[in-house]
Enzyme design. Structure first.
Site, PDB file in Angstrom:
ATOM      1  CE  LYS A  81      -3.589   2.237   2.775  1.00 57.84           C
ATOM      2  NZ  LYS A  81      -4.441   2.094   3.978  1.00 57.84           N
ATOM      3  CG  ASP A 170     -12.425   4.128   8.015  1.00 57.54           C
ATOM      4  OD1 ASP A 170     -13.648   4.430   8.001  1.00 57.54           O
ATOM      5  OD2 ASP A 170     -11.716   4.153   7.005  1.00 57.54           O
TER       6      ASP A 170
END
Length: 877
Positions: A81, A170
């Site tokens: 990522k 989240d």
């Protein structure tokens, strides 16, 4: 790794620089050029990020991009990522994701391998997971139960994060992946709140990252208004996500959510955090209370015992454009532990450890590679069984826990081997073959009688179970820290209060003590494991601990036995009855018990009873087909109490062949078995040839094993003296150097005798014999006979005939009391004592002399190689 539109808003808030142009244009262009060059010019180029080779971009969004990559150092596929973050605050936030995940090691949480910064770009290197997001999963036709099961796995990952002091902040359907291996992983912990420092003096309220973090649709009210956050925000987001998944089922609406489930989701998504569940653990447990399956609640709780086992990488079928074979995750997971590069590095290390290491540098990596493949196959078999609905998702999770334990053992074994020294290598190699069978996990999953732990301790129980497997490998490898590590795990298990884990922990602690020859300390530890095992409804562990315990009791001298230890032998009949009822999962414990009962009987000088038990153990092993290193001693044990010469030779050859197939021809255990074979060989010429080769093999491959060299050299010295070869006797006596046995003192007396110092030889040998006979144990007595023989010969050399006869009579009485049966090293000494007595008593007591002479003649003639001794008898008789 999925990236949603909501991520755009969050990342933009970290700074306007990310809106200028796509964060990875430069890398995209570089990878594209490399691919074009490869197609047009057959030119192989690699675009690197740090040490990682970028392969293709598999996802993009406001949070950045996700690349498929290759780690050449560890030879595995990874996901990277990548986010460009010029501002320090944004960089710190992404780095925090890696730090947060580094604190977690759980099968339902994505594993992060590395984190760093390159040219203002933050990268996180993660496991490569093939699969789909939970949003994609919910878009397919699934029943309520299946959706709840999948989400419960995600809840398990969130609960693990909370136990580690982290809050995700989240969670949403896009931030959890269902892998092709059947496991769910929670990911994107970039907003996780762990050890976040409070605002500096002069700052107002929380930091900017804290205020804006999260995705509005799943954001708890207290999070949206910037209040202090707790783990309850993840509970809120989770319940909103699960309700959304249930409502999204094809052709159905929100009204179809069952009433029992609606009540749970309503409570978990309450506006007031105080009205929600006390913890994610409590929510997880509540989701198991489907009225249709409430009777299976204990199994469901037990299924939480999954252990640390990462899986694989982020990717979907659409990223590669090709269909993905199902259930391939296990092979990729084990590839993160073992690869050709791993094997090559291990081979290099082994070759640095001298001749024995060089000999094993090819065989051991091949063995480990085979184990890794079998582990991957076992993982795939379990996954396919789940796909065929032969395993429920919950039983599948329990199987994952078993596989995780075997992987923990494998990883520990690799760590041991890569740090092993020359002297430690043989024990480490013996441990390799005793790695737990991953293929047996399905059987364990389906047949276990052990009740699962309470949900509140399930995660800790899984971790301790993994650590127990690691400790077992250290014990088998006899590492320096094995006993301390085993004791520490036993203490942790005690604190957990879950008896099945306590029993297994104490069993491994006892094993570690026994393997380091601390049997007197092992007895009470193994006794505790036995009692707790029965209390835990785990009779297999209890019987294995009992079998180890009675073996320790049988080999300990009376002076070292704990109080009332021999009372435990009274439970043998009950233990045998229990073991006979074991199914496949208890086969090893049953066979080990039968063998060790035989050892107890042999130590009690009852070879006939010992033979019954050794035969039973070997017959049972053959019947069920158990092939384990720990049971390879069965043929040799039976050989020790077998009178028929042909059968005895067949048994010892069988033991030698089995051991060599397990650990290779040069391993000390193989040489030890060959030593036993030589001790059981009757013809003296054959014994000298065998033992000479064995001693030289020890000196070539394992010169540090002084004890083993001493054992064979001692016997060779005595054989040489018996046939009058003074040079060979002195040479082999010089190799008797180990100070931890009975041989050195006897050898001192033998040297005195060979040098003609007869009075000192007599004094030394009589004192040695007295000490050995005072011990009260059977095994030292035949060494006492050696001392008495040398003392008698010394007296005869100085014409003290009556004293010599008295010493020989004492040796003969000692041997007759030993009654070790038709064992060659015993019969050899008995025949020599009788021969010497017969020649001395021929004029004093002719009838007794003839009886002794005939007994000696009978044995000498049956074994061959004693022509000189027979001639001496004929001359005197």
């Amino acid at each position: 790794m999925a990236v949603s539109a909501e991520d755009d808003k969050e990342i933009e808030a970290t700074g306007p620089m990310l809106g200028v142009r796509p964060t990875s244009d430069k890398l995209v262009r570089a990878v594209a050029r490399a691919k074009v060059a490869s197609k047009l010019f057959s030119k192989t180029e690699q675009v690197k990020l740090g040490r990682y080779h970028l392969l293709e971009m598999v996802g993009a969004g406001g949070m950045g991009v996700v690349w498929g990559a290759w780690d050449p150092e560890l030879d595995r596929r990874v996901a990277i990522k990548l986010v460009k973050a010029a501002q320090q605050s944004a960089r710190d936030r992404i780095l925090l994701e890696g730090q947060a995940l580094a604190k977690l090691s759980h099968p339902n949480v994505v594993a992060v391998y590395d984190v760093g910064v390159v040219e203002e770009q933050v990268y996180l290197v993660m496991e490569w997971i093939r699969g789909k997001t939970l949003r994609a999963y919910a878009g397919e036709p699934h029943g309520v139960r299946d959706i709840v099961t999948i989400y419960r796995a995600a809840a398990h990952g969130l609960a693990a994060a909370h136990h580690a002091g982290l809050v995700h902040r989240d969670f949403k359907p896009d931030n959890a992946i269902l892998g092709d291996d059947g496991r769910v992983r929670v990911l994107d912990f970039g907003l996780a709140r762990g050890e976040i420092k409070p605002p500096e003096p002069g700052e107002q309220g929380t930091s900017q990252v804290t205020r804006i973090a999260g995705t509005p649709r799943y954001m708890a009210p207290e999070q949206a208004t910037g209040q202090q956050l707790t783990a309850a925000v993840d509970q809120f987001a989770f319940c909103v996500s699960l309700r959304e998944a249930l409502a999204a089922r094809e052709g159905e609406g929100a009204a179809v959510v069952p009433a029992w489930l609606d009540a749970i989701l309503t409570r978990g998504a309450a506006a007031d955090p105080a009205q929600r569940f006390a913890s994610m653990d409590a929510l997880y447990a509540a989701l198991a209370r489907d009225p249709r399956t409430v009777w299976r609640r204990r199994m469901i709780a037990g299924s939480a015992v999954i252990a640390i086992g990462a899986a694989v990488a982020v990717g979907t079928a659409r990223s590669s454009g090709t269909p993905i074979e199902p259930c391939t995750g296990g092979a990729e997971e084990i590839a993160a532990v073992w690869s050709p590069a791993t094997g090559a590095r291990l081979g290099d290390h082994l070759r640095s450890l001298g001749p024995y290491g060089v000999a094993e540098a090819i065989r051991v990596p091949v063995q480990l590679g085979s184990y890794a493949k079998k582990w991957g196959d076992a993982s795939r078999d379990a996954c396919l069984a789940k796909e065929r609905r032969e395993l429920t998702p919950l039983l599948f999770e329990r199987n994952v826990g078993c596989l995780s334990r075997t992987k923990a053992a494998f990883q520990t074994m690799l760590q041991v081997l890569n740090g092993v020294t020359r002297d430690e290598l043989p024990d480490a190699i013996a441990a390799v073959i005793q790695l737990p069978d991953a293929g047996g996990c399905l059987l364990e999953t389906r047949t276990s009688t052990v009740d699962p732990p309470n949900f509140a301790i399930a995660g800790l129980a899984a971790q301790v179970s993994n650590d127990i497997e690691s400790v077992r490998m250290k014990a088998l490898a006899q590492t320096k820290d094995a006993i301390d590590a085993a004791r520490a795990v036993a203490i942790r298990a005690d604190g957990l209060g879950y008896k099945p884990v306590i029993a297994r922990a104490y069993l491994q602690h006892g094993l570690a003590l026994m393997l380091r020859k601390f049997e007197e300390l092992a007895v009470p530890v193994l006794d505790h494991a036995t009692r707790i095992g029965f209390q835990a409804n785990d009779p297999v562990t209890a019987i294995e601990a009992f079998a180890q315990q009675i073996y320790a009791i049988s080999v300990l001298p009376e002076s070292k036995l704990p109080a009332h230890a021999r009372d435990r032998l009274g439970a043998i009949d009950s233990a045998e009855s229990i073991a006979r009822g074991f199914g496949p999962s208890g086969e090893f414990a049953r066979i080990l018990l039968f063998n060790n009962i035989g050892t107890v009987r042999l130590s009690s000088q009852d070879p006939a009873a010992a033979r019954i038990w050794f035969e039973l153990a070997l017959r049972e092993r053959t019947r069920v087909g158990v092939q384990r290193l720990e049971l390879s001693m069965l043929p040799g044990n039976l050989a020790r109490v077998t009178e028929d010469r042909a059968s005895r030779e067949r048994l010892v050859q069988q033991e030698n062949a089995e051991l060599a197939s397990f650990v290779g021809p040069h391993h000390p255990s193989v040489l030890n078995a060959r030593t036993t074979t030589a001790f059981l060989t009757e013809n003296p010429g054959e014994v000298v040839t065998q033992l000479g080769d064995i001693c030289r093999s020890y000196q070539q491959w394992h010169p540090h094993l002084e004890r083993q060299i001493t054992v064979c050299a001692y016997e060779l010295a005595w054989l040489a003296e018996e046939r009058g070869d003074v040079i060979a006797a002195r040479s082999w006596a010089a190799a008797v150097t180990a100070t931890d046995g009975m041989e050195v003192r006897n050898t001192v007396g033998l040297r005195l005798f060979l040098d003609g110092n007869y009075p000192r030889a007599t004094a030394e040998m009589v004192a040695a014999a007295d000490q050995l006979l005072r011990s009260g144990d059977a095994w030292p007595r035949w060494k006492a006979v050696d001392a008495l023989l040398v003392a008698a010969l010394s007296e005869l050399k100085t014409r003290r005939v009556s004293q010599g006869i008295a010493l020989l009579e004492r040796a003969n009485t000692t041997l007759e009391k030993l009654a070790l049966g038709n064992v060659a090293f015993y019969q050899r000494r008995l025949a020599r004592t009788r021969r010497l007595l017969a020649t001395l008593l021929v004029k004093i007591d002719p009838p007794r002399a003839r009886v002794l002479a005939e007994a000696a003649r009978s044995w000498y003639r049956s074994v061959g190689g004693y022509e000189t001794a027979l001639a001496e008898l004929d001359r005197h008789m």
